[in-house]
Design a protein around this motif. Structure first.
Motif, PDB file in Angstrom:
ATOM      1  N   TYR A 183      34.348  56.577  65.101  1.00 25.36           N
ATOM      2  CA  TYR A 183      33.449  55.472  65.450  1.00 25.36           C
ATOM      3  C   TYR A 183      32.328  55.306  64.439  1.00 25.36           C
ATOM      4  O   TYR A 183      32.006  56.234  63.692  1.00 25.36           O
ATOM      5  CB  TYR A 183      32.820  55.711  66.837  1.00 25.36           C
ATOM      6  CG  TYR A 183      33.811  55.515  67.953  1.00 25.36           C
ATOM      7  CD1 TYR A 183      33.959  54.274  68.584  1.00 25.36           C
ATOM      8  CD2 TYR A 183      34.614  56.573  68.375  1.00 25.36           C
ATOM      9  CE1 TYR A 183      34.890  54.089  69.588  1.00 25.36           C
ATOM     10  CE2 TYR A 183      35.550  56.405  69.387  1.00 25.36           C
ATOM     11  CZ  TYR A 183      35.682  55.156  69.995  1.00 25.36           C
ATOM     12  OH  TYR A 183      36.605  54.973  70.995  1.00 25.36           O
ATOM     13  N   GLY A 241      33.027  66.415  56.283  1.00 25.16           N
ATOM     14  CA  GLY A 241      31.647  66.416  56.765  1.00 25.16           C
ATOM     15  C   GLY A 241      30.942  65.116  56.433  1.00 25.16           C
ATOM     16  O   GLY A 241      30.227  64.549  57.263  1.00 25.16           O
ATOM     17  N   GLY A 272      26.122  55.587  60.730  1.00 22.55           N
ATOM     18  CA  GLY A 272      26.875  56.771  60.314  1.00 22.55           C
ATOM     19  C   GLY A 272      28.288  56.664  60.828  1.00 22.55           C
ATOM     20  O   GLY A 272      28.617  55.779  61.632  1.00 22.55           O
ATOM     21  N   LEU A 273      29.158  57.558  60.340  1.00 27.43           N
ATOM     22  CA  LEU A 273      30.545  57.591  60.792  1.00 27.43           C
ATOM     23  C   LEU A 273      30.812  58.938  61.455  1.00 27.43           C
ATOM     24  O   LEU A 273      30.337  59.967  60.976  1.00 27.43           O
ATOM     25  CB  LEU A 273      31.502  57.438  59.600  1.00 27.43           C
ATOM     26  CG  LEU A 273      31.322  56.223  58.685  1.00 27.43           C
ATOM     27  CD1 LEU A 273      32.337  56.284  57.539  1.00 27.43           C
ATOM     28  CD2 LEU A 273      31.463  54.922  59.471  1.00 27.43           C
ATOM     29  N   GLY A 274      31.602  58.922  62.524  1.00 26.33           N
ATOM     30  CA  GLY A 274      31.941  60.193  63.152  1.00 26.33           C
ATOM     31  C   GLY A 274      32.916  60.005  64.287  1.00 26.33           C
ATOM     32  O   GLY A 274      32.793  59.056  65.060  1.00 26.33           O
ATOM     33  N   GLY A 275      33.902  60.892  64.367  1.00 23.64           N
ATOM     34  CA  GLY A 275      34.844  60.876  65.487  1.00 23.64           C
ATOM     35  C   GLY A 275      35.590  59.557  65.620  1.00 23.64           C
ATOM     36  O   GLY A 275      35.999  59.179  66.716  1.00 23.64           O
ATOM     37  N   TRP A 308      28.353  54.925  64.193  1.00 22.35           N
ATOM     38  CA  TRP A 308      27.197  55.327  64.989  1.00 22.35           C
ATOM     39  C   TRP A 308      25.953  54.636  64.449  1.00 22.35           C
ATOM     40  O   TRP A 308      25.808  54.441  63.245  1.00 22.35           O
ATOM     41  CB  TRP A 308      27.030  56.855  64.936  1.00 22.35           C
ATOM     42  CG  TRP A 308      28.190  57.582  65.586  1.00 22.35           C
ATOM     43  CD1 TRP A 308      29.468  57.628  65.131  1.00 22.35           C
ATOM     44  CD2 TRP A 308      28.168  58.293  66.805  1.00 22.35           C
ATOM     45  NE1 TRP A 308      30.258  58.346  65.989  1.00 22.35           N
ATOM     46  CE2 TRP A 308      29.481  58.778  67.038  1.00 22.35           C
ATOM     47  CE3 TRP A 308      27.179  58.591  67.751  1.00 22.35           C
ATOM     48  CZ2 TRP A 308      29.821  59.536  68.159  1.00 22.35           C
ATOM     49  CZ3 TRP A 308      27.513  59.352  68.857  1.00 22.35           C
ATOM     50  CH2 TRP A 308      28.819  59.817  69.068  1.00 22.35           C
ATOM     51  N   VAL A 356      35.230  62.704  59.587  1.00 24.68           N
ATOM     52  CA  VAL A 356      36.620  62.753  60.047  1.00 24.68           C
ATOM     53  C   VAL A 356      37.030  64.213  60.233  1.00 24.68           C
ATOM     54  O   VAL A 356      36.335  65.125  59.788  1.00 24.68           O
ATOM     55  CB  VAL A 356      37.592  62.057  59.051  1.00 24.68           C
ATOM     56  CG1 VAL A 356      37.155  60.627  58.804  1.00 24.68           C
ATOM     57  CG2 VAL A 356      37.694  62.811  57.738  1.00 24.68           C
ATOM     58  N   ASN A 357      38.167  64.403  60.895  1.00 25.30           N
ATOM     59  CA  ASN A 357      38.676  65.757  61.070  1.00 25.30           C
ATOM     60  C   ASN A 357      39.231  66.263  59.745  1.00 25.30           C
ATOM     61  O   ASN A 357      39.792  65.495  58.965  1.00 25.30           O
ATOM     62  CB  ASN A 357      39.804  65.782  62.103  1.00 25.30           C
ATOM     63  CG  ASN A 357      39.303  65.415  63.492  1.00 25.30           C
ATOM     64  OD1 ASN A 357      38.129  65.619  63.809  1.00 25.30           O
ATOM     65  ND2 ASN A 357      40.192  64.857  64.292  1.00 25.30           N
ATOM     66  N   ARG A 412      26.608  55.952  69.826  1.00 25.14           N
ATOM     67  CA  ARG A 412      27.924  55.465  69.451  1.00 25.14           C
ATOM     68  C   ARG A 412      28.025  53.966  69.704  1.00 25.14           C
ATOM     69  O   ARG A 412      27.627  53.490  70.758  1.00 25.14           O
ATOM     70  CB  ARG A 412      28.987  56.199  70.277  1.00 25.14           C
ATOM     71  CG  ARG A 412      30.367  56.126  69.654  1.00 25.14           C
ATOM     72  CD  ARG A 412      31.398  56.765  70.548  1.00 25.14           C
ATOM     73  NE  ARG A 412      31.944  55.785  71.474  1.00 25.14           N
ATOM     74  CZ  ARG A 412      32.824  56.081  72.416  1.00 25.14           C
ATOM     75  NH1 ARG A 412      33.223  57.335  72.575  1.00 25.14           N
ATOM     76  NH2 ARG A 412      33.302  55.152  73.212  1.00 25.14           N
TER      77      ARG A 412
END
Lengths: 332, 432
Positions: free
Chosen positions: A129, A59, A124-127, A131, A63-64, A136
């Motif tokens: 990439y 979270g 921020g970080l997500g998926g 952000w 990342v996954n 994005r």
């Protein structure tokens, strides 16, 4: 004759050790391929802490969960996280992991800020990439990790958390816990007045856990706790004769089994704890605590006779019903 | 989890609050998880503990010569073989790894037999002779607290006392509309984890390495290092997949004995408790006697509680002092009570040790305070939900220890939601 009764049990439970320091630490390594290693001393004993800690790291880092590997409970590599007890690991080790993740993430965000000409606080970080302000950017997390490595920067984090408490003074005054979980369970029982057998038909179990990091795991804890509570209320007793355990086998020590399981309606209440990771508190022990109380109250409701010693066995019920028949004395 | 498709940043809620599959799920379901009892190493030895059969005695001598001569036996260790400190315990170091002076319970560890196979182990166990002098034993905390009781640890048997005092209980009792006093007793129970205690130890690259079923590997490391008299950095404890604990795997079980055997023999050593040994030797839930007085006004508002809790911690303290302290702190239940007098006693006896178990003293007091709430409700003709809603903590409420609860005080919502669910299911029909 079968008599039906309803009983209520409430509880509160302080998360962590009582008025004593009980810190947990965690290490985190954001590897250059975008996968993550979390090192924690937190022993997962089946309750699912490694999953919850992976979710908390995922979270924070965007990342996954599949990209997180939690290495838990190996003193050769992981920092001390204290005991898996006191319903403390989601709250305390969860915070340690969150802090470790933030520290590693900050290295990435600083690097990305340079690339994008932005302030790290906007990013921020997500998926996979980076952000910026909710949009994005074309910059990938792997790009940033590679740039960090080219500059000789490792993306490591460490964190530790100790809940804010005080010891109790002579009059027992103080702040023994930083936060508490709460619960209410309602039990419905049927008592067979011929045999004294109590059947628990249904349980509605509402638990304030702050925030459920993994709702299915929370429900699992609640259901397992209810079953353990049924054993405590009605069946289980270590018989000790002159210091010797007289029933050290499951043939003689009677546990609730799947056929004893009632319909359990787990209700997750989320009143977020500001100091918890994403608002989480704990549920491991609260799951069990009100069950026996609710069942004992339900038996009293069904029979009009109250029992003051656990477990409430068929023998005790029959003896009480016989005595009541003899005297007809109202209980309450 | 992706978030890119709609051009929005993936929210934290895509992973927090989601029922992700367990990270260890596949290993457990397919059976590939390697539990401690599944481990094997080249040249591995087997170990078993000889335990006392009497509850209280002075240990005079252990004659293990015949046992050592049994073919296949690698060693028989007694207290004299322990190189470091022969005492462990999470709160109080009062428990011997192997008894050196006094037996305090049935099941106390006296000697450790190490052999190349299970048959030799069994044969050697029956060859050990134990010489002891029995002492008067005490099996009830009431008797243990009384003057003249056999002192199990040298001084009085009261291990610890917790008192919580707030307001003026006696005055409040006089003003009350309803006062209920009852005695509650709760039983000793077993954790009943699926996997009994198990571990394997070996000296690997100079490190005493122990794979063990445990709830606290770092505590285990501290104790093993102290018992062996070596640095903590020379001990590595690796928690193996653990088949439940519920508090019963917080204390030392096989760790120090395995460390000793591996350190001394230089070979891998494995020990697995049978269910019977696990149930006889492991700590239990504290049996408690709780004297509870509650008082409320005419509206059912709690004015005072007076509570005395006596917990039988058995032969050793284990988590007993913390369990009884927690029981005292939680004795009011989740209710605001302006006047309290609570005292809890953690008492040594010659019974099996009681330690941590899921709930830590609170299931015991919850049985008492919730029975009391129903008794008060009955005395005033109130509904059980109503009396609880009238008294439960709200944000800003103050606990018995004087702590002001500011955030995340969800008790009222749990009452409302549980009641609504019970109503929806028809559980309350014909009841209220």
């Amino acid at each position: 004759m079968k008599k039906r009764g309803i009983g209520v049990g409430c509880m509160w439970y302080g998360i962590g050790n009582t008025g004593a320091p009980n810190p947990a630490g965690a290490f985190l390594d954001f590897l250059e391929d975008g996968t993550v290693l979390v090192l924690t001393g937190c022993a997962d004993i089946g309750q699912g802490s490694s999953t919850a800690l992976a979710q908390i790291a995922a979270g924070e880092l965007g990342v996954n969960i599949e990209d997180i590997l939690v290495v838990a409970g190996d003193t050769g590599v992981s920092p001390d996280a204290g005991a898996t007890s006191a319903s403390r690991q989601t709250y305390i080790s969860g915070n340690a992991v969150l802090l470790a993740a933030r520290q590693a993430k900050e290295v990435l965000l600083q690097e990305a800020a340079g690339v994008l000409g932005a302030a790290a606080s906007e990013l921020g970080l997500g998926g996979g990439y980076v952000w910026r302000g909710g949009e994005r950017t074309p910059v990938t997390v792997k790009d940033i990790l590679a740039r960090c490595r080219q500059k000789g920067k490792l993306t490591l984090g460490s964190g530790w958390f100790n809940p804010l408490t005080t010891g109790l003074d002579e009059a027992g005054q103080g702040v023994p816990y930083a936060t508490y979980s709460y619960a209410t369970q309602v039990a419905e029982v049927e008592v067979d007045t011929e045999t004294g057998k109590v059947s628990v038909l249904r349980l509605a179990a509402a638990h304030d856990v702050g925030r459920a990091v993994n709702p299915q795991a929370v429900e699992g804890q609640i259901e397992g706790g209810c079953l353990m509570g049924i054993g405590y209320a009605l069946l289980e007793e270590v018989k000790v004769d002159r210091g010797r355990v007289g029933n050290p086998r499951y043939a003689e020590y009677i546990l609730p089994m799947s056929l004893d399981a009632p319909e359990i309606h787990a209700i997750i209440v989320e009143d977020p704890e500001p100091t918890g990771p994403y608002g989480a508190k704990g549920v491991g022990e609260p799951a069990l605590i009100p069950t026996a109380a609710a069942i004992a109250n339900a038996v009293a409701d069904a029979l009009g006779v109250r029992f003051y010693d656990l477990p409430v066995t068929p023998e005790k019920i029959l003896a009480a019903l016989t005595a009541e028949g003899d005297h007809k004395s109202p209980d309450e | 989890m992706t978030g890119q498709a709609d051009g929005k940043m993936p929210a934290v809620s895509s992973v927090i609050g989601r029922s992700c599959p367990r990270v260890d799920g596949a290993d457990k379901v397919t059976g590939s998880a390697l539990f401690a009892a599944d481990r094997r190493m080249e040249g591995m030895l087997y170990a078993r503990v000889l335990r006392s059969t009497v509850p209280h005695a002075v240990l005079r001598r252990i004659d293990a010569e015949a046992a050592r001569a049994v073919p296949g036996v690698a060693a028989v260790y007694t207290a004299a073989d322990i190189p470091g400190e022969n005492r462990v315990g999470i709160i109080v170091k009062d428990e011997p790894v192997l008894v050196d002076d006094r037996i305090r319970r049935v099941g106390d560890p006296l000697a450790l037999v190490v052999a190349g196979n299970e048959q030799a182990l069994a044969a050697a166990m029956s060859e050990i002779e134990v010489f002891y002098e029995e002492l008067p034993a005490v099996f009830s905390p009431e008797e243990a607290m009384a003057g003249g009781a056999p002192a199990i640890h040298g001084q009085g048997n009261i291990q610890s006392v917790t008192r919580i005092v707030r307001g003026d209980v006696d005055s409040a009792l006089k003003e009350a509309r309803a006062v209920i006093s009852r005695r509650y007793t709760t039983q000793m129970v077993e954790h009943a984890y699926l996997e009994p205690e198990a571990g394997l130890a070996a000296v690997v690259d100079g490190l005493v390495t122990i794979w063990v079923s445990t709830q606290n590997p770092h505590y285990d490391r501290r104790e093993v290092a102290r018992v062996l008299g070596i640095g903590q950095n020379r001990v590595r404890v690796v928690q193996s997949p653990t088949g439940g604990g519920f508090g019963g795997k917080l204390d030392i079980s096989v760790q120090c004995l395995l460390g000793l055997a591996a350190w001394k023999t230089g070979r891998p050593v494995r020990m697995v408790y049978s269910r019977e040994e696990s149930m006889a030797a492991s700590p239990k839930r504290h049996p408690c006697v709780i004297d509870y007085t509650s008082a409320c006004d005419g509206d059912g508002r709690l004015l005072a509680v007076k509570v005395k809790i006596v917990g039988d911690t058995g032969a050793y303290a284990s988590y007993g002092p913390a369990t009884l302290k927690r029981a005292a702190v939680h004795a009011t239940g989740p209710y605001e009570v302006p006047n309290v007098f609570i005292e809890s006693y953690c008492v040594y006896t010659n019974n099996p040790t009681a330690g941590a178990m899921r709930g830590f003293g609170v299931p015991q007091v919850a049985f008492a305070h919730e029975s009391q709430m129903d008794l008060l409700a009955g005395a005033l003709g109130l509904d059980p939900f109503t009396i609880r809603l009238r008294n439960c903590f709200r944000p800003g409420g103050v606990t018995a220890t004087g702590q002001r609860l500011l955030h995340s005080v969800g008790i009222k919502e749990t009452i409302d939601r549980a009641r609504a669910k019970a109503e929806e299911l028809g559980m309350l029909e014909g009841k209220r």
